[in-house]
Motif scaffolding. Structure first.
Motif, PDB file in Angstrom:
ATOM      1  N   THR A 163     -12.514  -7.139  -3.897  1.00  0.00           N
ATOM      2  CA  THR A 163     -11.967  -5.848  -3.454  1.00  0.00           C
ATOM      3  C   THR A 163     -12.420  -5.510  -2.039  1.00  0.00           C
ATOM      4  O   THR A 163     -11.617  -5.072  -1.194  1.00  0.00           O
ATOM      5  CB  THR A 163     -12.407  -4.733  -4.413  1.00  0.00           C
ATOM      6  N   LYS A 164     -13.701  -5.718  -1.755  1.00  0.00           N
ATOM      7  CA  LYS A 164     -14.247  -5.367  -0.449  1.00  0.00           C
ATOM      8  C   LYS A 164     -13.775  -6.308   0.660  1.00  0.00           C
ATOM      9  O   LYS A 164     -13.795  -5.933   1.847  1.00  0.00           O
ATOM     10  CB  LYS A 164     -15.779  -5.374  -0.503  1.00  0.00           C
ATOM     11  N   CYS A 165     -13.382  -7.523   0.305  1.00  0.00           N
ATOM     12  CA  CYS A 165     -13.038  -8.521   1.326  1.00  0.00           C
ATOM     13  C   CYS A 165     -11.538  -8.620   1.608  1.00  0.00           C
ATOM     14  O   CYS A 165     -11.125  -9.411   2.459  1.00  0.00           O
ATOM     15  CB  CYS A 165     -13.574  -9.897   0.923  1.00  0.00           C
ATOM     16  N   ILE A 166     -10.721  -7.856   0.896  1.00  0.00           N
ATOM     17  CA  ILE A 166      -9.298  -7.810   1.253  1.00  0.00           C
ATOM     18  C   ILE A 166      -9.135  -6.841   2.421  1.00  0.00           C
ATOM     19  O   ILE A 166      -9.451  -5.663   2.311  1.00  0.00           O
ATOM     20  CB  ILE A 166      -8.425  -7.370   0.060  1.00  0.00           C
ATOM     21  N   ASP A 167      -8.656  -7.351   3.536  1.00  0.00           N
ATOM     22  CA  ASP A 167      -8.470  -6.526   4.729  1.00  0.00           C
ATOM     23  C   ASP A 167      -7.193  -5.704   4.593  1.00  0.00           C
ATOM     24  O   ASP A 167      -7.202  -4.481   4.741  1.00  0.00           O
ATOM     25  CB  ASP A 167      -8.413  -7.413   5.969  1.00  0.00           C
ATOM     26  N   TYR A 168      -6.092  -6.408   4.305  1.00  0.00           N
ATOM     27  CA  TYR A 168      -4.845  -5.697   4.035  1.00  0.00           C
ATOM     28  C   TYR A 168      -3.912  -6.544   3.187  1.00  0.00           C
ATOM     29  O   TYR A 168      -4.057  -7.773   3.084  1.00  0.00           O
ATOM     30  CB  TYR A 168      -4.142  -5.238   5.322  1.00  0.00           C
ATOM     31  N   ILE A 169      -2.968  -5.866   2.553  1.00  0.00           N
ATOM     32  CA  ILE A 169      -1.930  -6.492   1.734  1.00  0.00           C
ATOM     33  C   ILE A 169      -0.633  -6.432   2.529  1.00  0.00           C
ATOM     34  O   ILE A 169      -0.403  -5.491   3.282  1.00  0.00           O
ATOM     35  CB  ILE A 169      -1.780  -5.747   0.394  1.00  0.00           C
ATOM     36  N   TYR A 170       0.203  -7.440   2.381  1.00  0.00           N
ATOM     37  CA  TYR A 170       1.490  -7.416   3.081  1.00  0.00           C
ATOM     38  C   TYR A 170       2.618  -7.841   2.143  1.00  0.00           C
ATOM     39  O   TYR A 170       2.421  -8.586   1.178  1.00  0.00           O
ATOM     40  CB  TYR A 170       1.460  -8.332   4.313  1.00  0.00           C
ATOM     41  N   ASP A 171       3.808  -7.326   2.416  1.00  0.00           N
ATOM     42  CA  ASP A 171       5.030  -7.820   1.772  1.00  0.00           C
ATOM     43  C   ASP A 171       6.050  -8.081   2.865  1.00  0.00           C
ATOM     44  O   ASP A 171       5.704  -8.083   4.057  1.00  0.00           O
ATOM     45  CB  ASP A 171       5.549  -6.843   0.696  1.00  0.00           C
ATOM     46  N   LYS A 172       7.291  -8.303   2.518  1.00  0.00           N
ATOM     47  CA  LYS A 172       8.292  -8.681   3.527  1.00  0.00           C
ATOM     48  C   LYS A 172       8.629  -7.528   4.474  1.00  0.00           C
ATOM     49  O   LYS A 172       9.216  -7.750   5.541  1.00  0.00           O
ATOM     50  CB  LYS A 172       9.564  -9.189   2.853  1.00  0.00           C
ATOM     51  N   ASP A 173       8.253  -6.299   4.100  1.00  0.00           N
ATOM     52  CA  ASP A 173       8.616  -5.146   4.915  1.00  0.00           C
ATOM     53  C   ASP A 173       7.442  -4.472   5.623  1.00  0.00           C
ATOM     54  O   ASP A 173       7.585  -3.960   6.727  1.00  0.00           O
ATOM     55  CB  ASP A 173       9.324  -4.091   4.046  1.00  0.00           C
ATOM     56  N   ASN A 174       6.264  -4.482   4.986  1.00  0.00           N
ATOM     57  CA  ASN A 174       5.153  -3.681   5.507  1.00  0.00           C
ATOM     58  C   ASN A 174       3.808  -4.366   5.326  1.00  0.00           C
ATOM     59  O   ASN A 174       3.682  -5.356   4.585  1.00  0.00           O
ATOM     60  CB  ASN A 174       5.102  -2.315   4.790  1.00  0.00           C
ATOM     61  N   THR A 175       2.805  -3.803   6.012  1.00  0.00           N
ATOM     62  CA  THR A 175       1.417  -4.174   5.754  1.00  0.00           C
ATOM     63  C   THR A 175       0.689  -2.927   5.258  1.00  0.00           C
ATOM     64  O   THR A 175       1.024  -1.795   5.650  1.00  0.00           O
ATOM     65  CB  THR A 175       0.726  -4.700   7.025  1.00  0.00           C
ATOM     66  N   TYR A 176      -0.318  -3.150   4.401  1.00  0.00           N
ATOM     67  CA  TYR A 176      -1.020  -2.043   3.763  1.00  0.00           C
ATOM     68  C   TYR A 176      -2.531  -2.232   3.922  1.00  0.00           C
ATOM     69  O   TYR A 176      -3.178  -2.871   3.075  1.00  0.00           O
ATOM     70  CB  TYR A 176      -0.654  -1.968   2.275  1.00  0.00           C
ATOM     71  N   PRO A 177      -3.119  -1.688   5.007  1.00  0.00           N
ATOM     72  CA  PRO A 177      -4.576  -1.797   5.187  1.00  0.00           C
ATOM     73  C   PRO A 177      -5.294  -1.091   4.037  1.00  0.00           C
ATOM     74  O   PRO A 177      -4.972   0.060   3.707  1.00  0.00           O
ATOM     75  CB  PRO A 177      -4.821  -1.088   6.519  1.00  0.00           C
ATOM     76  N   LEU A 178      -6.275  -1.756   3.444  1.00  0.00           N
ATOM     77  CA  LEU A 178      -6.948  -1.167   2.295  1.00  0.00           C
ATOM     78  C   LEU A 178      -7.781   0.054   2.669  1.00  0.00           C
ATOM     79  O   LEU A 178      -8.037   0.908   1.819  1.00  0.00           O
ATOM     80  CB  LEU A 178      -7.816  -2.217   1.589  1.00  0.00           C
ATOM     81  N   LYS A 179      -8.170   0.157   3.932  1.00  0.00           N
ATOM     82  CA  LYS A 179      -8.949   1.331   4.357  1.00  0.00           C
ATOM     83  C   LYS A 179      -8.132   2.617   4.260  1.00  0.00           C
ATOM     84  O   LYS A 179      -8.697   3.726   4.265  1.00  0.00           O
ATOM     85  CB  LYS A 179      -9.460   1.139   5.790  1.00  0.00           C
ATOM     86  N   ASP A 180      -6.800   2.470   4.161  1.00  0.00           N
ATOM     87  CA  ASP A 180      -5.932   3.640   4.075  1.00  0.00           C
ATOM     88  C   ASP A 180      -5.593   4.012   2.628  1.00  0.00           C
ATOM     89  O   ASP A 180      -4.774   4.920   2.401  1.00  0.00           O
ATOM     90  CB  ASP A 180      -4.620   3.391   4.841  1.00  0.00           C
ATOM     91  N   HIS A 181      -6.208   3.323   1.665  1.00  0.00           N
ATOM     92  CA  HIS A 181      -5.842   3.558   0.263  1.00  0.00           C
ATOM     93  C   HIS A 181      -7.066   3.900  -0.577  1.00  0.00           C
ATOM     94  O   HIS A 181      -8.192   3.555  -0.228  1.00  0.00           O
ATOM     95  CB  HIS A 181      -5.118   2.333  -0.300  1.00  0.00           C
ATOM     96  N   THR A 182      -6.807   4.580  -1.676  1.00  0.00           N
ATOM     97  CA  THR A 182      -7.895   5.030  -2.541  1.00  0.00           C
ATOM     98  C   THR A 182      -8.460   3.863  -3.352  1.00  0.00           C
ATOM     99  O   THR A 182      -7.820   2.819  -3.514  1.00  0.00           O
ATOM    100  CB  THR A 182      -7.404   6.118  -3.518  1.00  0.00           C
ATOM    101  N   GLU A 183      -9.650   4.092  -3.865  1.00  0.00           N
ATOM    102  CA  GLU A 183     -10.301   3.069  -4.699  1.00  0.00           C
ATOM    103  C   GLU A 183      -9.463   2.773  -5.946  1.00  0.00           C
ATOM    104  O   GLU A 183      -9.353   1.620  -6.373  1.00  0.00           O
ATOM    105  CB  GLU A 183     -11.697   3.537  -5.102  1.00  0.00           C
ATOM    106  N   LYS A 184      -8.855   3.805  -6.512  1.00  0.00           N
ATOM    107  CA  LYS A 184      -8.010   3.604  -7.704  1.00  0.00           C
ATOM    108  C   LYS A 184      -6.798   2.744  -7.381  1.00  0.00           C
ATOM    109  O   LYS A 184      -6.430   1.841  -8.147  1.00  0.00           O
ATOM    110  CB  LYS A 184      -7.558   4.956  -8.273  1.00  0.00           C
ATOM    111  N   GLU A 185      -6.159   3.008  -6.243  1.00  0.00           N
ATOM    112  CA  GLU A 185      -4.988   2.214  -5.856  1.00  0.00           C
ATOM    113  C   GLU A 185      -5.371   0.750  -5.662  1.00  0.00           C
ATOM    114  O   GLU A 185      -4.643  -0.161  -6.075  1.00  0.00           O
ATOM    115  CB  GLU A 185      -4.384   2.779  -4.568  1.00  0.00           C
ATOM    116  N   ILE A 186      -6.521   0.528  -5.044  1.00  0.00           N
ATOM    117  CA  ILE A 186      -6.979  -0.843  -4.802  1.00  0.00           C
ATOM    118  C   ILE A 186      -7.296  -1.538  -6.124  1.00  0.00           C
ATOM    119  O   ILE A 186      -6.885  -2.688  -6.357  1.00  0.00           O
ATOM    120  CB  ILE A 186      -8.223  -0.834  -3.889  1.00  0.00           C
ATOM    121  N   ASN A 187      -8.001  -0.844  -7.014  1.00  0.00           N
ATOM    122  CA  ASN A 187      -8.354  -1.431  -8.308  1.00  0.00           C
ATOM    123  C   ASN A 187      -7.113  -1.720  -9.146  1.00  0.00           C
ATOM    124  O   ASN A 187      -7.050  -2.737  -9.850  1.00  0.00           O
ATOM    125  CB  ASN A 187      -9.296  -0.504  -9.073  1.00  0.00           C
ATOM    126  N   ASP A 188      -6.129  -0.828  -9.074  1.00  0.00           N
ATOM    127  CA  ASP A 188      -4.876  -1.052  -9.811  1.00  0.00           C
ATOM    128  C   ASP A 188      -4.173  -2.304  -9.300  1.00  0.00           C
ATOM    129  O   ASP A 188      -3.593  -3.075 -10.096  1.00  0.00           O
ATOM    130  CB  ASP A 188      -3.950   0.157  -9.672  1.00  0.00           C
TER     131      ASP A 188
END
Length: 244
Positions: A163-188
């Motif tokens: 969890t701590k080592c994921i910098d960001y998630i990406y799909d074909k449309d967007n990137t999602y920096p984990l620093k911008d998301h809640t702990e619950k969203e990341i855990n889900d």
């Protein structure tokens, strides 16, 4: 009249993860004292803080030690130790066959951060979904260790590390920096991964650069006119291995 000022030599090294050149100096008596006190306490947190403090004091330029990968700090500290106390580290091993104590000399110039060719920080989970990883820092690894000791669970530590080592998630449309998301969203998100996805992410850690050195242990001790002749390849990995 004040006492004379002692000139301190400067050296240069290349940070393994970024290949950036930085200047440094050997650690001084005041810094070695900090390290010795920490070692004497046998407290891992104190030792980590001492190493972090020494590296911060001895590096010149704009370098953020707290954001460095662990293998960078291990390599840098080994260089500081070499210029401060000598390039050769004396280690002792017991021969498993004849129980003789063997002395081994390791030249720090031969110790490097080993990089696996297939290693990458971009992990494709599916054709349109992936994650970009960042390396664990020394502070992060200490936090993981505390979690494992507190909860007595290695699994808990592994999932926290991912969890701590994921910098960001990406799909074909967007990137999602984990620093911008809640702990619950990341855990889900982590909980929704399949085993195949998780194994792909785990490979990032398995192939991550590491401070490593191999040498041949060769026992030639004679007992009752017989030579032991025990041979083994020893692998030293991580900073602690060089100070056993």
């Amino acid at each position: 009249m004040g006492l004379p000022t002692i000139a301190v030599p400067q050296y240069q090294l290349i940070i393994p993860s970024t290949e950036k050149k930085v200047k440094y100096r050997p650690f001084l008596v005041k810094e070695e004292k900090v390290l010795l006190i920490a070692l004497e306490s046998e407290n891992q947190t104190n030792i980590i803080n001492a190493i972090r403090t020494i590296i911060s004091s001895c590096l010149y330029g704009d370098v953020n030690v707290d954001e460095m990968p662990t293998f960078d700090l291990e390599f840098i500290f080994l260089q500081l130790r070499a210029k401060s106390k000598g390039e050769v580290i004396d280690l002792k091993y017991e021969c498993p066959k004849c129980k003789t104590e063997l002395e081994v000399n390791i030249n720090t110039e031969d110790v490097q951060v080993i990089k696996t060719p297939e290693h990458t920080n971009t992990i494709e989970l599916d054709p349109d979904l992936g994650v970009v990883m960042k390396y664990p820092t020394i502070e992060m690894q200490q936090m993981i260790q505390d979690i494992q000791e507190d909860k007595k669970s290695e699994v808990e530590g592994i999932f926290t590390m991912v969890t701590k080592c994921i910098d960001y998630i990406y799909d074909k449309d967007n990137t999602y920096p984990l620093k911008d998301h809640t702990e619950k969203e990341i855990n889900d998100f982590i909980d929704s991964l399949t085993d195949v996805h998780f194994q792909k992410i785990s490979k990032f850690f398995d192939t991550m650069p590491v401070l490593k050195h191999e040498f041949k242990l060769n026992c030639t001790k004679k007992k009752k006119d017989k030579t032991c002749s025990y041979k083994e390849t020893i692998t030293l990995s991580g900073l602690q291995s060089f100070f056993v």
